[in-house]
Design a protein around this motif. Structure first.
Motif, short mmCIF file in Angstrom:
data_model
loop_
_atom_site.label_atom_id
_atom_site.label_comp_id
_atom_site.label_asym_id
_atom_site.label_seq_id
_atom_site.Cartn_x
_atom_site.Cartn_y
_atom_site.Cartn_z
N GLU A 1 0.88 -1.27 0.05
CA GLU A 1 -0.12 0.10 0.23
C GLU A 1 0.81 1.30 0.10
O GLU A 1 0.23 2.31 -0.45
N VAL A 2 1.82 1.17 0.36
CA VAL A 2 3.01 2.52 0.59
C VAL A 2 3.36 3.19 -1.01
O VAL A 2 3.77 4.22 -1.13
N PHE A 3 3.07 2.06 -1.76
CA PHE A 3 3.46 2.52 -3.30
C PHE A 3 1.99 2.55 -4.10
O PHE A 3 2.13 2.43 -5.29
N ALA A 4 0.99 2.68 -3.49
CA ALA A 4 -0.36 2.83 -4.06
C ALA A 4 -0.23 4.01 -5.30
O ALA A 4 0.41 5.15 -4.75
N PRO A 5 -0.85 4.01 -6.48
CA PRO A 5 -0.79 5.17 -7.28
C PRO A 5 -1.38 6.34 -6.60
O PRO A 5 -0.78 7.44 -6.99
N ASP A 6 -2.54 6.30 -5.78
CA ASP A 6 -3.22 7.59 -5.61
C ASP A 6 -2.13 8.31 -4.18
O ASP A 6 -2.68 9.51 -3.92
N ARG A 7 -1.11 7.77 -4.06
CA ARG A 7 -0.13 8.10 -3.09
C ARG A 7 0.84 8.94 -3.86
O ARG A 7 1.92 9.63 -3.04
N ASP A 8 1.27 9.01 -4.99
CA ASP A 8 2.20 9.55 -5.68
C ASP A 8 2.28 10.79 -5.70
O ASP A 8 3.43 11.58 -5.55
N LEU A 9 1.07 11.85 -5.74
CA LEU A 9 1.39 13.05 -5.65
C LEU A 9 1.62 13.67 -4.16
O LEU A 9 1.86 14.83 -4.13
N GLU A 10 1.78 12.67 -3.19
CA GLU A 10 2.26 13.26 -1.89
C GLU A 10 3.68 13.51 -2.04
O GLU A 10 4.53 14.10 -1.37
N LEU A 11 4.46 12.84 -3.19
CA LEU A 11 5.93 12.91 -3.10
C LEU A 11 6.20 14.02 -4.25
O LEU A 11 5.62 14.55 -5.14
N PRO A 12 7.62 14.44 -3.78
CA PRO A 12 8.18 15.54 -4.95
C PRO A 12 8.24 15.06 -6.22
O PRO A 12 8.39 13.73 -6.50
N THR A 13 8.08 15.89 -7.29
CA THR A 13 8.24 15.31 -8.51
C THR A 13 9.54 14.33 -8.66
O THR A 13 9.35 13.28 -9.56
N ALA A 14 10.60 14.70 -8.22
CA ALA A 14 11.70 13.96 -8.51
C ALA A 14 11.85 12.55 -8.15
O ALA A 14 12.68 11.65 -8.21
#
Length: 583
Positions: free
Chosen positions: A303-316
């Motif tokens: 779950e820590v790699f779920a797609p809906d959590r990508d936006l929590e990360l910096p673009t890089a």
């Protein structure tokens, strides 16, 4: 109306007497030999497997006679059975130490079934004793089903149920040998004794019976079940004396509060687990991965790699979860392909590993030849080139699953001390790992499964399985072989060339050893630095768990810990944190 204490005590003593007479008579040998000839698998020391069927049967029967003869006999009333079954179903660890055993050799007769197997056998008794001829510390455990299962099995073992002598054989069987296995003490970790979450336990179809019996051991050894020694009827007692049975009294145990007994076993197991962690720090990582693990459907991802959590990360940093998902989904598709062609294959092979523990080096999950033989016997598949190819894929995935599902992103591979190929089996922390290829834009470019294989005469080999080029499916993979010999990739490649097939070269003549070795070296040499990185010990390992790099889990450093896990863990070297911006 339930069985009374005296009735259960008499029944337990009578069953023990029946087992002794049965095993000392001709029928046990006849039955065991017939089952061996039909392909039935019995747990036995590796050296026994080299013997003929007749000698195997003799030794198996003699070993069971010793266990039953030396046993301290326990009879557990229905409330105790209810409590240990409740414990077995809970997501807890039940580590096994010598102190957990209520006696070095023993027999338990349960007032009601302690487990019902998937085949419908009703488990009503268990016997155990020291492992025969095995160097690892533990016990040999056998559980027994009642006559309802015996009828069909005995009829099969003698050809048909109507053949002469079948009914006599049935009458001679007090309990049917349902399953036998070696159970090892910590630091050997039996995954079936560790929880995988609220929906079940790790391991196989036999885990519930094993866990229930171990829970009963806990209840007895921790004195959570008050027992008192009772004597069976005098006729049975004299007969046991004539059979030279030791400990002819019956330890009768019951309980008034099922919930309190179950809670007591859970607390006792927690204390033992704490002691294991203190006394055996080398298995803490494996224990933690097993206890924390949760059951997930094959299509699920961490779950820590779920797609809906990508936006929590910096673009890089968003390329990291995308890379993880692509790599993990490919391997899940490959697992699904194996399960589709051979339903339950990984559980079945884990069972076989437990029963044949010590038959091959521990750094190998299971040799390809053994996997192929199991596919033939368990799935009635014909031996063929295609089946061996299937076995190679399943062996690679089985090693990867059992080792913790570890993957290394091939971003930056720093130089660490080189490990001579001949030392890799003892230096690699896990039996298999996925090496993830990455494109220039940091997207997923495929992967190889690197796994250790015990070849002929247990010759150590490194295998690479390409599951990407033609797609992650059972019949589209390709593998390469490197004999782990010598101090350099070139020396290992030369050793491999000496046993490899020599295809025709461009000029039509067979390739020379040097040419074949060159091709082999070209395949393996680029990846040996990555394997050196995986093998680097804790003080110098630069690897980091990507979940920790993303600050979604506590930071974790290499080397990768061995032990079952429900999700893939992806490792990177520290320079990945400085990756350029990428979408």
């Amino acid at each position: 109306m339930g069985t009374t204490g005296p009735e259960l005590v008499d029944r337990a003593a009578a069953l023990r007497l029946g087992l002794l007479r049965y095993h000392r008579g001709p029928n046990a040998y006849t039955m065991t030999a017939a089952m061996l000839r039909e392909g039935e698998q019995f747990a036995m020391p590796a050296q026994w497997r080299e013997l003929c069927v007749e000698e195997q049967a003799e030794r198996l029967v003699s070993a069971e006679v010793r266990r039953v003869s030396d046993a301290r006999l326990f009879a557990l009333a229905a409330p105790v059975v209810e409590a240990v079954r409740a414990v077995a179903d809970q997501p807890i660890a039940l580590p096994l130490l010598p102190a957990v055993l209520p006696a070095p050799s023993g027999m338990i007769v349960f007032a009601q079934p302690v487990s019902v197997t998937q085949s419908g056998a009703v488990v009503t008794a268990a016997t155990w004793g020291p492992l025969p001829g095995d160097s690892a510390e533990g016990v040999h455990l056998t559980w027994w089903s009642d006559r309802r299962a015996a009828a069909g099995r005995a009829g099969s073992a003698t050809g048909t149920g109507s053949e002469p002598g079948t009914e006599d054989l049935l009458r001679a069987i007090p309990l049917l040998h349902e399953y036998g296995l070696p159970v090892h003490f910590v630091p050997v970790i039996d995954q079936r004794l560790y929880a995988s979450g609220p929906d079940g336990v790790t391991g196989t179809a036999h885990a519930p019976a094993l866990r229930a019996i171990v829970a009963a051991w806990y209840a007895l050894s921790e004195k959570l079940v008050p027992t008192r020694e009772l004597r069976a009827d005098p006729v049975t007692g004299r007969a046991l004396a004539a059979e030279k049975a030791r400990h002819r009294g019956v330890q009768y145990g019951t309980a008034t509060d099922v919930r309190a007994l179950a809670d007591g076993v859970v607390q006792a197991a927690a204390k033992v687990e704490a002691k294991v962690r203190e006394d055996h720090p080398e298995v803490v990582g494996e224990l933690s991965s097993l206890v924390r693990a949760t059951t997930m459907p094959l299509s699920g991802l961490d779950e820590v790699f779920a797609p809906d959590r990508d936006l929590e990360l910096p673009t890089a940093s968003r390329w990291l979860p995308r890379l993880y998902r692509s790599a993990a989904q490919s391997l899940q598709q490959l697992e699904a392909s194996c399960e589709e062609s051979y339903p339950g294959v990984f559980d079945a092979l884990e069972e076989q590993r437990a029963r044949t523990f010590g038959s091959w080096p521990q750094w190998c999950w299971m040799p390809v030849a053994r996997v192929a033989a199991q596919l033939v016997s368990a799935f009635r598949a014909a031996m063929s080139t295609e089946l061996v190819a299937d076995a190679t894929v399943i062996a690679a995935l089985g090693a990867w699953r059992a080792g913790g599902r570890h993957a290394l992103a091939m971003t930056h591979i720093p130089v660490v001390d080189a490990v001579p190929p001949r030392e890799l089996p003892d230096r690699l922390p896990v039996p298999a790992a996925t090496l993830i290829h990455i494109n220039a834009d940091l997207s997923y470019s495929g992967g190889l499964l690197a796994f250790l294989e015990a070849g002929p005469d247990h010759r150590p080999e490194l295998r690479f399985l390409d599951y990407h080029t033609l797609g992650p499916r059972l019949r589209t993979c390709h593998d390469w072989q490197l004999v782990l010999s010598g101090d350099t990739a070139q020396e290992a490649a030369a050793a491999t060339a000496r046993i490899a097939l020599h295809p025709a070269g461009e000029d039509g003549r067979p390739m020379t050893d040097a040419e074949v070795a060159g091709d082999i070296s070209n395949v393996f040499a680029p990846y040996l630095p990555a394997l050196n990185l995986l093998a680097a010990p804790a003080p110098v390992s630069p690897l980091q768990d990507v979940a920790g790099v993303l600050q979604r889990r506590p930071a974790r450093h290499g080397p990768p810990p061995a032990g079952w896990a429900p999700h893939m863990t992806m490792w990177i070297s520290p320079l990945v944190e400085e990756a350029p911006d990428a979408e």
